[in-house]
Design an enzyme around this catalytic site. Structure first.
Site, short mmCIF file in Angstrom:
data_model
loop_
_atom_site.label_atom_id
_atom_site.label_comp_id
_atom_site.label_asym_id
_atom_site.label_seq_id
_atom_site.Cartn_x
_atom_site.Cartn_y
_atom_site.Cartn_z
N ASP A 9 -20.11 3.68 -0.51
CA ASP A 9 -20.06 4.26 0.82
C ASP A 9 -19.60 5.70 0.62
OD1 ASP A 9 -19.85 4.55 3.67
OD2 ASP A 9 -17.71 4.13 3.51
N ASP A 11 -18.11 8.21 3.60
CA ASP A 11 -16.95 8.57 4.42
C ASP A 11 -15.84 7.56 4.24
OD1 ASP A 11 -17.83 10.93 6.27
OD2 ASP A 11 -19.53 9.55 6.27
#
Length: 219
Positions: A9, A11
């Site tokens: 991922d 953020d």
């Protein structure tokens, strides 16, 4: 089955931008005299661009700006903030490079493509990722598995051979629903829900720097 790929991922894992997303969107809603609800930030984490723009437009602004206008306004503000300062997570570049030496890398992010490209370029790791997916490019955002499934397809590797590294509740749920083994890197300000955290095979309480190839090999 042996692990063949690591899917990051972005953020909250590689860059500490969840606080910036919240600050920018809160300020935007405030300027337009909308309403920010108690559960708004939790709901937004993991949504695709289309989903959060629709939510802000409809639920928080009562249609005063269209979803397309909301998306353009907020993304432009985020790009300006990134240009001013990109808050990388401790050890982010080193972690990516370490895993790239042993595994194929992918990325499944809720950020729009424009911001993904800015971040990876700034980090100097664009060429280390074989496949990157924004949830604006798939039908559904997290917690649906679409982004992670698209990343696995782009890598040409089955989800069951992928380890996902996530921080948010919806991200953990999405990666698990895709059939990946999940490592949780909880953000201290936005800790994942207990039920989502329970889906993780390993919880990196020491942050991203504690996620190593040795940890992956031991899963």
């Amino acid at each position: 089955m042996a692990v063949a790929a690591i899917v990051f991922d972005m953020d909250g894992v590689l860059i500490d931008t969840e606080p910036i997303w919240e600050e920018v969107r809160r300020a935007y809603i405030g300027e337009l005299h909308g309403r920010w609800l108690a559960d708004t930030q939790d709901r937004l984490m993991g949504m695709s661009t289309a989903e959060w723009a629709e939510y802000l437009s409809t639920d928080l602004l009562d249609g005063r700006r269209t979803p397309a206008e909301v998306a353009d306004d907020v993304i432009s503000r985020m790009a300006a903030r990134y240009a001013d300062h990109l808050p990388l997570m401790p050890g982010a570049v080193e972690t990516v490079r370490t895993f790239a030496a042993r595994y194929t890398l992918g990325l499944a992010s809720s950020s729009p493509r424009r911001l993904i490209d800015v971040v990876l370029d700034h980090m100097g790791v664009t060429d280390l990722f074989k496949a990157t997916v924004s949830t604006e490019e798939v039908e559904r955002g997290k917690p649906a598995p679409d982004g992670y499934l698209a990343a696995a397809a782009g890598l040409g590797i089955g989800p069951e051979q992928c380890v996902a590294i996530e921080d948010s509740s919806n991200g953990l749920r999405a990666a698990h629903a895709a059939g990946m083994t999940v490592i949780a890197v909880p953000h201290p300000k936005y800790p994942p829900a207990a039920d989502a955290l329970a889906l993780a095979a390993f919880v990196a309480t020491g942050g991203l720097t504690s996620v190593t190839p040795e940890v992956v090999a031991g899963l």
